[in-house]
Design a protein around this motif. Structure first.
Motif, PDB file in Angstrom:
ATOM      1  N   THR A  95      28.289  19.131 -41.382  1.00 38.98           N
ATOM      2  CA  THR A  95      28.391  20.385 -40.588  1.00 38.98           C
ATOM      3  C   THR A  95      26.871  20.798 -40.030  1.00 38.98           C
ATOM      4  OG1 THR A  95      27.884  21.953 -42.584  1.00 38.98           O
ATOM      5  CG2 THR A  95      30.007  21.594 -41.790  1.00 38.98           C
ATOM      6  N   ILE A  98      26.747  18.360 -36.829  1.00 37.25           N
ATOM      7  CA  ILE A  98      27.308  18.932 -35.639  1.00 37.25           C
ATOM      8  C   ILE A  98      26.309  19.909 -34.759  1.00 37.25           C
ATOM      9  CG2 ILE A  98      29.268  20.241 -34.940  1.00 37.25           C
ATOM     10  CD1 ILE A  98      30.868  19.024 -37.265  1.00 37.25           C
ATOM     11  N   LEU A  99      25.897  20.983 -35.768  1.00 39.70           N
ATOM     12  CA  LEU A  99      25.000  22.030 -35.110  1.00 39.70           C
ATOM     13  C   LEU A  99      23.890  21.255 -34.382  1.00 39.70           C
ATOM     14  CD1 LEU A  99      25.497  24.889 -37.666  1.00 39.70           C
ATOM     15  CD2 LEU A  99      26.234  24.635 -35.342  1.00 39.70           C
ATOM     16  N   LEU A 102      24.468  20.093 -31.116  1.00 35.16           N
ATOM     17  CA  LEU A 102      24.749  21.122 -30.260  1.00 35.16           C
ATOM     18  C   LEU A 102      23.590  21.497 -29.751  1.00 35.16           C
ATOM     19  CD1 LEU A 102      27.780  23.113 -31.900  1.00 35.16           C
ATOM     20  CD2 LEU A 102      27.860  21.541 -29.786  1.00 35.16           C
ATOM     21  N   LYS A 115      31.170  26.464 -25.637  1.00 32.35           N
ATOM     22  CA  LYS A 115      31.162  25.064 -26.543  1.00 32.35           C
ATOM     23  C   LYS A 115      30.444  25.437 -27.626  1.00 32.35           C
ATOM     24  CE  LYS A 115      31.952  21.777 -22.446  1.00 32.35           C
ATOM     25  NZ  LYS A 115      31.097  20.943 -21.830  1.00 32.35           N
ATOM     26  N   LYS A 116      29.321  26.136 -27.566  1.00 33.63           N
ATOM     27  CA  LYS A 116      28.450  26.386 -28.728  1.00 33.63           C
ATOM     28  C   LYS A 116      29.386  27.265 -29.829  1.00 33.63           C
ATOM     29  CE  LYS A 116      24.001  27.876 -27.927  1.00 33.63           C
ATOM     30  NZ  LYS A 116      23.108  28.416 -27.501  1.00 33.63           N
ATOM     31  N   GLY A 119      31.676  24.690 -31.501  1.00 39.32           N
ATOM     32  CA  GLY A 119      31.028  24.041 -32.492  1.00 39.32           C
ATOM     33  C   GLY A 119      30.664  24.732 -33.682  1.00 39.32           C
ATOM     34  N   GLN A 120      30.231  26.071 -33.744  1.00 42.15           N
ATOM     35  CA  GLN A 120      29.920  26.703 -34.716  1.00 42.15           C
ATOM     36  C   GLN A 120      31.168  27.316 -35.681  1.00 42.15           C
ATOM     37  OE1 GLN A 120      27.773  30.195 -33.061  1.00 42.15           O
ATOM     38  NE2 GLN A 120      26.231  28.852 -32.146  1.00 42.15           N
ATOM     39  N   SER A 123      32.202  23.898 -37.719  1.00 39.71           N
ATOM     40  CA  SER A 123      31.400  23.656 -38.684  1.00 39.71           C
ATOM     41  C   SER A 123      31.648  24.618 -39.928  1.00 39.71           C
ATOM     42  CB  SER A 123      29.990  23.784 -38.205  1.00 39.71           C
ATOM     43  OG  SER A 123      29.685  22.916 -37.146  1.00 39.71           O
TER      44      SER A 123
END
Length: 477
Positions: A95, A98-99, A102, A115-116, A119-120, A123
């Protein structure tokens, strides 16, 4: 495996080694990152909201992530964690990766907020659903003790998003975000260590070592480095993860050390990002602006406007955070709702005391001043507007281009005149004798163009077109 050596059989001896290992790895990684960023010109350009005046390498979060993950996986292999702990370790690494990506994309090219957030959410959902790390209740705060499962999942997801983005907003001056994360991780790490949770203790102290290595370069005058969104999103996520784990470990029946009301203690530890974000969002909504519109109205920006250096402002905020945590610790057996009210009021007073200091007129070098609106008389002259840093760079580049264009035009004009002078034939000296005598020219001298006609009227200026072999067709002056 390492337990057979006898050196790491004691957990209290292990966690300092974890922190030192992460620090040693980080200080070897960051110089490489600075070199690559400078070579590829992946620099943070100073703007109107920037607290620096020079291009500075960013992507410091990449170094922290690498140092943290390498240390965590290295000790995870040799400490023989259980299967449940290994699943948690893998979920943390996955996770945070992934961040990290980003944040890197947002540092290099602007990433859309939608999109941010997606993604948060993705995760945080992985950790909440797969490892069951969530907030199950408020411990009596606001009258809430336990929540249903799906309400708990949704609320935990909301807390993840709030903490990640609130911590992202604190990365405004040198050392602030890293110092706040170090303090919070130290408090959580000691709590996990006392209660015998080895995985969470190793996670906290590995993060501490990685951050300390970054702060060496973040406070440096030469070879300076910023963490960027890649670092702030990564740190905010891990702080939210540690905070929820702190509440869950505190509720276990066989915990060696517990606190009566862990949620209020968690709010005290993460008080600065929460209070500062609430204050800034409220001001923006009152001014009919978007809550996510950027400005320089954060508390740490106010410290700088009052004459504090970056180190002084960071130290003042960290000291205020420590005092608030100590105050909540002393009253932790009180009613949790009363603790919440006292903590919010006390935190607001501790963090906002720079507003009592008058703002200085001139800002420190490299700091963009905060515009302040003051009432003026009708006939008063408009105030001098301080030129933003970005506009100064644009003006310098425009002036340089203008000078180059002027030089090219002047050189072309000079060559054109020389070429035409060479092409014009010399006229006989006795062709216009009257004009030579009229202009008082010496017969021994060179030819001078006639200044007037025979009738005494001024001669018209010559005009026409001439072609040069070196330059395009131009009209002579």
């Amino acid at each position: 495996m390492l337990h057979n050596l006898g050196l790491l059989s004691e957990t209290y001896f292990l966690v300092p080694i974890v922190a030192i290992t992460a620090w040693a790895i980080s200080i070897r990684i960051f110089p490489v990152i600075i070199y690559v960023v400078q070579k590829k010109n992946l620099m943070d350009d100073p703007g109107e909201r920037s607290s620096h005046s020079q291009k500075t390498p960013t992507l410091g979060g990449v170094g922290m992530f690498l140092a943290f993950c390498i240390t965590l996986m290295l000790f995870g292999i040799f400490l023989e964690f259980s299967n449940a702990d290994l699943i948690k370790l893998i979920s943390i690494v996955a996770t945070t990766t992934i961040l990290l990506f980003l944040g890197i994309k947002d540092d290099l090219i602007v990433l859309a907020p939608k999109k941010k957030f997606m993604g948060q959410i993705f995760s945080a959902g992985i950790v909440i659903l797969l490892t069951d790390i969530r907030i199950t209740g408020f411990g009596g705060m606001l009258g809430v003790w336990e929540m249903p499962y799906w309400v708990s999942v949704l609320f935990s997801l909301f807390v993840f998003i709030v903490i990640i983005n609130a911590f992202n907003l604190t990365d405004g001056i040198d050392g602030l975000a890293g110092s706040l994360a170090t303090l919070a991780s130290l408090i959580f790490g000691v709590f996990f260590l006392v209660n015998g949770n080895l995985l969470l203790a190793v996670t906290s102290f590995a993060l501490i070592g990685a951050i300390l290595g970054f702060l060496v370069f973040n406070f440096a005058k030469r070879d300076k480095l910023f963490m960027g969104d890649s670092g702030s999103l990564f740190l905010g996520y891990l702080l939210a993860y540690q905070g929820m784990s702190f509440i869950m470990v505190n509720h276990k029946p066989f915990a060696a050390f517990t606190m009566p009301h862990a949620p209020t203690a968690l709010l005290a530890v993460l008080s600065y990002p929460i209070i500062d974000s609430l204050r800034v969002f409220t001001i923006r909504l009152i001014e009919n602006r978007s809550p996510f519109s950027p400005d320089r109205n954060h508390i740490h920006h106010r410290f700088i406007a009052r004459g504090f250096s970056h180190i002084q402002a960071t130290a003042a905020i960290i000291l205020s955070n420590i005092l608030l945590v100590a105050a909540i610790w002393l009253i932790n057996d009180w009613n949790p709702t009363l603790q919440l009210v006292i903590g919010f009021v006390l935190g607001s007073l501790l963090y906002k005391y720079p507003f009592l200091i008058p703002e200085r007129r001139e800002s420190a070098p490299g700091v963009a001043p905060i515009p302040v609106k003051r009432p003026q008389a009708a006939d008063a002259r408009p105030p001098t507007v301080t030129e933003p840093v970005a506009e100064r760079y644009t003006y310098s580049e425009t002036k340089e281009l203008q000078q180059k264009r002027t030089h090219v035009f002047t050189e072309a004009k000079r060559r054109f005149v020389v070429h035409r002078t060479r092409q014009e034939p010399e006229k006989p000296a006795d062709e216009y004798p009257d004009s030579r005598e009229r202009q008082g020219e010496s017969r021994a001298g060179g030819k001078v163009p006639a200044a007037a006609h025979e009738n005494g009227q001024p001669a018209p200026e010559r005009s026409g077109w001439a072609r040069s072999p070196d330059y395009p067709r131009r009209k002579t002056e």
